[in-house]
Design a protein around this motif. Sequence first.
Motif, short mmCIF file in Angstrom:
data_model
loop_
_atom_site.label_atom_id
_atom_site.label_comp_id
_atom_site.label_asym_id
_atom_site.label_seq_id
_atom_site.Cartn_x
_atom_site.Cartn_y
_atom_site.Cartn_z
N LYS A 7 0.81 -1.22 0.00
CA LYS A 7 0.00 0.00 0.00
C LYS A 7 0.85 1.27 0.00
N CYS A 8 2.15 1.12 0.32
CA CYS A 8 3.03 2.29 0.29
C CYS A 8 3.40 2.68 -1.13
N GLY A 9 3.06 1.82 -2.10
CA GLY A 9 3.40 2.09 -3.49
C GLY A 9 4.57 1.26 -3.99
N SER A 10 5.29 0.64 -3.10
CA SER A 10 6.41 -0.20 -3.48
C SER A 10 5.93 -1.65 -3.59
N SER A 11 6.86 -2.56 -3.64
CA SER A 11 6.50 -3.98 -3.63
C SER A 11 7.59 -4.75 -2.90
N GLY A 12 7.19 -5.88 -2.35
CA GLY A 12 8.15 -6.72 -1.64
C GLY A 12 8.46 -6.26 -0.23
N CYS A 13 7.71 -5.32 0.31
CA CYS A 13 7.95 -4.81 1.66
C CYS A 13 7.76 -5.93 2.70
N LEU A 14 8.54 -5.91 3.74
CA LEU A 14 8.52 -6.94 4.76
C LEU A 14 7.12 -7.13 5.34
N GLY A 15 6.40 -6.05 5.55
CA GLY A 15 5.06 -6.13 6.13
C GLY A 15 4.06 -6.89 5.27
N ARG A 16 4.32 -7.02 3.98
CA ARG A 16 3.45 -7.79 3.09
C ARG A 16 3.61 -9.29 3.33
N TYR A 17 4.65 -9.67 4.06
CA TYR A 17 4.94 -11.07 4.35
C TYR A 17 4.87 -11.38 5.85
N VAL A 18 5.38 -10.45 6.65
CA VAL A 18 5.49 -10.68 8.09
C VAL A 18 4.42 -9.86 8.81
N SER A 19 3.19 -10.29 8.62
CA SER A 19 2.02 -9.71 9.28
C SER A 19 0.97 -10.80 9.27
N ALA A 20 -0.09 -10.60 10.02
CA ALA A 20 -1.15 -11.61 10.01
C ALA A 20 -1.71 -11.79 8.59
N LEU A 21 -1.92 -10.69 7.88
CA LEU A 21 -2.43 -10.78 6.51
C LEU A 21 -1.41 -11.43 5.58
N GLU A 75 11.23 -16.94 9.48
CA GLU A 75 12.55 -16.73 8.88
C GLU A 75 12.63 -15.37 8.20
N LEU A 76 11.57 -14.99 7.49
CA LEU A 76 11.56 -13.66 6.87
C LEU A 76 11.63 -12.56 7.93
#
Length: 162
Positions: A7-21, A75-76
Amino acid sequence: TGGRPCKCGSSGCLGRYVSALGLLRTLKEKLSDGKPCILREWVGNDLDKVTAKMVSGAYDAGDCVAIETITETGELLGYGLVNVINLFNPELIIIGGGMAAAGERLLQPARKIVEDHALKISQEHCSVVTAHLGDSAGMLGAAIYAKQCLERGQICYFSSVE
């Protein structure tokens, strides 16, 4: 330019992987080929009904896909923590939000990555723990901040990034 859109406009951000969603998305990706998983039974094969808490329960029940998903997510997280530890040399890192509920299931693989990849002197003096307040930490912090603003007669400013 790789990885999940953020949602920040980038891609591959850690939060896209290391969050409940992010954890749920990883699980759904792993199940997209029809792999058997106890979670399918629990939700009548409607994977949109799966919660992060359910994934932890499936992990505890010994489900291979849940174990693989949480381990990979941990691990991520560990690689993200390696960067924080190497850059800032903190004494304590507190994991909060929805991911805190996974507890040691998530932290064990994260700590292993930290142990293997962070600068030794920094990682030896840094503890990684879960927030005692879990998913309520942000809400409680916002309430305390609002109370402090009111007591001072100030206007509160809040910002949310999802």
